[in-house]
Design a protein around this motif. Structure first.
Motif, PDB file in Angstrom:
ATOM      1  N   LYS A   7       0.832  -1.202   0.000  1.00  0.00           N
ATOM      2  CA  LYS A   7       0.000   0.000   0.000  1.00  0.00           C
ATOM      3  C   LYS A   7       0.864   1.248   0.000  1.00  0.00           C
ATOM      4  N   GLY A  57      -4.583   5.326  -1.009  1.00  0.00           N
ATOM      5  CA  GLY A  57      -5.960   4.834  -0.934  1.00  0.00           C
ATOM      6  C   GLY A  57      -6.320   3.786  -1.972  1.00  0.00           C
ATOM      7  N   LEU A  58      -5.643   3.801  -3.117  1.00  0.00           N
ATOM      8  CA  LEU A  58      -5.910   2.790  -4.149  1.00  0.00           C
ATOM      9  C   LEU A  58      -5.837   1.379  -3.553  1.00  0.00           C
ATOM     10  N   ASP A 117      -6.274   0.452  -0.455  1.00  0.00           N
ATOM     11  CA  ASP A 117      -7.408   0.197   0.443  1.00  0.00           C
ATOM     12  C   ASP A 117      -8.630  -0.225  -0.368  1.00  0.00           C
ATOM     13  N   TYR A 169     -11.415  -0.775   9.975  1.00  0.00           N
ATOM     14  CA  TYR A 169     -11.389   0.543  10.630  1.00  0.00           C
ATOM     15  C   TYR A 169     -12.569   0.627  11.591  1.00  0.00           C
ATOM     16  N   SER A 173      -1.059  11.498   5.782  1.00  0.00           N
ATOM     17  CA  SER A 173      -1.182  11.798   4.360  1.00  0.00           C
ATOM     18  C   SER A 173       0.113  11.602   3.599  1.00  0.00           C
ATOM     19  N   LEU A 228       1.629  12.501  10.332  1.00  0.00           N
ATOM     20  CA  LEU A 228       2.228  11.240   9.912  1.00  0.00           C
ATOM     21  C   LEU A 228       2.206  11.228   8.392  1.00  0.00           C
ATOM     22  N   TYR A 240       7.365   8.987   8.315  1.00  0.00           N
ATOM     23  CA  TYR A 240       7.509   7.595   7.914  1.00  0.00           C
ATOM     24  C   TYR A 240       6.115   7.021   7.700  1.00  0.00           C
ATOM     25  N   SER A 272       3.339   4.270   8.961  1.00  0.00           N
ATOM     26  CA  SER A 272       2.994   3.335  10.034  1.00  0.00           C
ATOM     27  C   SER A 272       1.482   3.164  10.115  1.00  0.00           C
ATOM     28  N   GLU A 273       1.043   1.963   9.807  1.00  0.00           N
ATOM     29  CA  GLU A 273      -0.387   1.674   9.861  1.00  0.00           C
ATOM     30  C   GLU A 273      -0.894   1.889  11.296  1.00  0.00           C
ATOM     31  N   TYR A 298      -6.036   8.687  14.157  1.00  0.00           N
ATOM     32  CA  TYR A 298      -7.484   8.790  13.893  1.00  0.00           C
ATOM     33  C   TYR A 298      -8.268   8.717  15.209  1.00  0.00           C
ATOM     34  N   MET A 346      -7.419  18.186   6.182  1.00  0.00           N
ATOM     35  CA  MET A 346      -7.235  17.680   4.812  1.00  0.00           C
ATOM     36  C   MET A 346      -7.684  18.756   3.823  1.00  0.00           C
ATOM     37  N   GLU A 366      -9.218  16.201  -4.678  1.00  0.00           N
ATOM     38  CA  GLU A 366      -9.311  14.938  -3.941  1.00  0.00           C
ATOM     39  C   GLU A 366     -10.361  14.041  -4.608  1.00  0.00           C
ATOM     40  N   SER A 409      -9.039   9.134   4.143  1.00  0.00           N
ATOM     41  CA  SER A 409      -8.631   9.529   5.491  1.00  0.00           C
ATOM     42  C   SER A 409      -9.765  10.244   6.230  1.00  0.00           C
ATOM     43  N   MET A 430     -12.118   7.657   7.502  1.00  0.00           N
ATOM     44  CA  MET A 430     -11.577   6.992   8.696  1.00  0.00           C
ATOM     45  C   MET A 430     -11.750   7.904   9.904  1.00  0.00           C
TER      46      MET A 430
HETATM   47  P1  ADP Z   1      -4.408   9.042  -1.331  1.00  0.00           P
HETATM   48  O1  ADP Z   1      -4.830   7.748  -1.909  1.00  0.00           O
HETATM   49  O2  ADP Z   1      -4.528  10.177  -2.276  1.00  0.00           O
HETATM   50  O3  ADP Z   1      -3.063   8.975  -0.713  1.00  0.00           O
HETATM   51  P2  ADP Z   1      -6.585   8.605   0.588  1.00  0.00           P
HETATM   52  O4  ADP Z   1      -7.143   9.480   1.640  1.00  0.00           O
HETATM   53  O5  ADP Z   1      -7.531   8.029  -0.394  1.00  0.00           O
HETATM   54  O6  ADP Z   1      -5.424   9.426  -0.140  1.00  0.00           O
HETATM   55  O7  ADP Z   1      -5.865   7.357   1.236  1.00  0.00           O
HETATM   56  C1  ADP Z   1      -4.713   7.470   1.995  1.00  0.00           C
HETATM   57  C2  ADP Z   1      -4.506   6.191   2.777  1.00  0.00           C
HETATM   58  O8  ADP Z   1      -3.134   6.047   3.097  1.00  0.00           O
HETATM   59  C3  ADP Z   1      -5.249   6.193   4.092  1.00  0.00           C
HETATM   60  O9  ADP Z   1      -5.561   4.849   4.417  1.00  0.00           O
HETATM   61  C4  ADP Z   1      -4.195   6.751   5.056  1.00  0.00           C
HETATM   62  O10 ADP Z   1      -4.440   6.379   6.391  1.00  0.00           O
HETATM   63  C5  ADP Z   1      -2.963   6.089   4.516  1.00  0.00           C
HETATM   64  N1  ADP Z   1      -1.686   6.757   4.766  1.00  0.00           N
HETATM   65  C6  ADP Z   1      -1.154   7.829   4.123  1.00  0.00           C
HETATM   66  N2  ADP Z   1       0.060   8.136   4.608  1.00  0.00           N
HETATM   67  C7  ADP Z   1       0.315   7.240   5.584  1.00  0.00           C
HETATM   68  C8  ADP Z   1       1.422   7.015   6.480  1.00  0.00           C
HETATM   69  N3  ADP Z   1       2.529   7.782   6.446  1.00  0.00           N
HETATM   70  N4  ADP Z   1       1.317   5.992   7.371  1.00  0.00           N
HETATM   71  C9  ADP Z   1       0.212   5.215   7.398  1.00  0.00           C
HETATM   72  N5  ADP Z   1      -0.847   5.374   6.588  1.00  0.00           N
HETATM   73  C10 ADP Z   1      -0.796   6.359   5.691  1.00  0.00           C
END
Ligand code: ADP
Ligand code: GLC
Length: 482
Positions: free
Chosen positions: A16, A19-20, A22, A256, A303, A331, A358, A360-361, A368, A376, A381, A386, A389
């Motif tokens: 990952k 968002g794609l 996800d 989530y 982001s 983050l 960095y 980090s899930e 959140y 945001m 967009e 996000s 979430m």
């Molecule tokens: P985009 O796809 O344009 O990046 P979205 O909001 O659709 O934006 O999806 C972003 C996803 O990536 C979310 O699940 C967000 O929590 C995650 N994400 C982005 N940056 C990080 C990071 N540094 N660590 C963990 N998760 C991240």
């Protein structure tokens, strides 16, 4: 049973970057299993966690002529949470430390992937009624399907859908190079096909040859037909508007879920949200070395740190945002200009700004859950996940009214008592600052109204249930026997 194959360059839980992944990893779970057999095909990157790679089973392999080389193509498969996944294996193309590298190499890598996907189908014995392609990396699938694969009856009648997750990325390079890489003839490089502004354009190939085009919110579907958001393809998208549909993304409500989330310190639902969020905030402050103060107004940002996400607005008024009663937790990774901006302020105000540069899930879930608001202010967009979430975790989004942000966040109205967050219209730093201050004012001085909004936010339903139905309808319309 209708057979659908998703093709994409990323997908949770395997890999990952945004968002794609996800969407591709969660949407397939939400179709009616009695009617739709939805499977996913993606590259087998070496950077996928070893633990997951080890669970993939080898099916077969073959060799194919691609560019000027003869290439090995391995096919693997794996069942994960009820979904059937296929993986295209090529050490030559997929061994990098990250799924993407530079555009020239990515074009070669994903052209190879697109061709390999089609070549693999007769071997794995899964003949999809529809191939559902996601973003420019899979733009050539509808093109190749129209081209050399037409000689084989196996492919007759396969339909394609192309979903735009982000129109900004198109896979553009000079025509000569793309022609040599893809092996497509001159016929394809005219301005009604893959040529755009004297270059070759893989996304455009997908748009021209797919039977249907979708994107990930209704507003973005409208916006991309205008010059401002159209990334030079608005004319084509206007011409195709009868075939273009916006279907809002959802998020995986099981994954989530603040009630069961193992990454957060105190789980919660609407019954205990206020107490639990305070505790989560304190835990996060402690972990990140911020002032432990449950009354601070904590704004979260999770982001990719790119221009798309509106951080140049934040840059203009960063000093004003970081006032004494605010804590800002970031983050993200991305452009060095934004990484440095946030790191600088974290050094300047170590007690109230935390820059975590960095991926980090688990920290993302803690942000959140622990923040009060989520910022945001995107320039554009397509959907945005996000903010969904955040709503799910009772953290009120502060967003710019664009694309999916506009379609999912209801602005607070102090007179009617409606709203699930805050929004501003113009791409203007002071308008954003004004709305941040308005949110802060509600939080500090009208806590009752704020708390009611938190409950409304948590009760919104942005699970996949209704959007998956819209995709089902779309699949039905393409597979109906006429
Ligand atoms: P985009 O796809 O344009 O990046 P979205 O909001 O659709 O934006 O999806 C972003 C996803 O990536 C979310 O699940 C967000 O929590 C995650 N994400 C982005 N940056 C990080 C990071 N540094 N660590 C963990 N998760 C991240
Ligand atoms: C893209 C968009 C984002 C969207 C995601 C999933 O990365 O930038 O807005 O939510 O794709 O569709």
């Amino acid at each position: 049973m209708k057979k659908i194959l998703f093709a994409a360059s990323e997908c949770v839980p395997f890999i990952k970057t945004g968002g794609l992944a996800d969407v591709v990893g969660s949407l397939p779970k939400y179709f009616d299993k009695n009617e739709y057999d939805v499977r996913v095909i993606m590259p087998k990157y070496l950077c996928i966690k070893e633990e997951l790679r080890n669970k993939m089973n080898y099916i077969n392999h073959f060799y194919t002529d691609f560019y000027w080389r003869n290439q090995y193509v391995g096919i693997l498969e794996m069942e994960y949470e009820g979904i059937h996944f296929y993986f295209i294996d090529s050490e030559f193309y997929f061994s990098g430390p990250w799924p993407y590298s530079n555009m020239r190499d990515d074009i070669e890598k994903f052209s190879f992937f697109s061709k390999a996907v089609l070549s693999a189908l007769p071997i794995i014995g899964f003949r999809p009624d529809i191939i559902h392609c996601h973003d420019w990396q899979t733009g050539l699938i509808p093109v190749y399907l129209n081209d050399s694969f037409q000689g084989n009856p196996f492919f007759h009648g396969i339909k394609t859908i192309f979903t735009i997750h982000n129109l900004k990325f198109q896979g553009v390079w000079d025509i000569q190079t793309i022609r040599n890489i893809t092996g497509l003839s001159d016929y394809y490089f005219t301005n009604d096909k893959l040529e755009a502004y004297q270059n070759g354009n893989l996304l455009k190939g997908g748009l021209v040859y797919a039977d249907k085009i979708t994107t990930v919110s209704k507003s973005y579907a409208e916006e991309i037909q205008t010059q401002f958001y159209g990334e030079n393809l608005d004319g084509l998208l206007r011409a195709k508007s009868n075939n273009l549909l916006g279907i809002l993304n959802g998020i995986d409500y099981n994954f989530y879920n603040p009630k069961t989330d193992e990454d957060i310190d105190y789980t919660y639902d609407t019954d205990n949200v206020f107490q639990a969020k305070r505790r989560n905030k304190l835990a996060l402050q402690k972990k990140l070395g911020l002032n432990c103060d449950e009354n601070a107004f904590m704004i979260g940002i999770v982001s990719r740190l790119t221009g798309q996400k509106g951080f140049d607005l934040v840059e203009c008024v960063m000093e004003q945002i970081c006032s004494e009663d605010v804590q800002l937790v970031i983050l993200g990774t991305g452009e060095s200009r934004f990484e440095e901006l946030f790191s600088y302020y974290a050094r300047k105000y170590p007690n109230r700004v935390s820059a975590n540069i960095y991926y980090s899930e688990s920290l993302s879930h803690q942000i959140y859950a622990g923040s009060d608001a989520f910022l945001m202010p995107s320039l554009f967009e397509p959907c945005g996940l996000s903010q969904l979430m955040s709503l799910r975790y009772g953290t009120l989004p502060i967003v710019r009214e664009t694309g999916g942000l506009r379609d999912t966040v209801i602005p607070y109205n102090e007179y009617t008592g409606e709203g699930t967050g805050y929004s501003f219209a113009n791409y203007n730093a002071h308008e954003m600052l004004h709305i941040i201050n308005y949110a802060k004012e509600t939080y500090f001085n009208h806590r009752d109204a704020w708390n009611k909004m938190v409950l409304r936010a948590m009760k919104q339903d942005f699970s996949w249930s209704s959007s998956a139905k819209e995709y089902e309808k779309l699949y039905d319309s393409l597979t109906e026997v006429k």
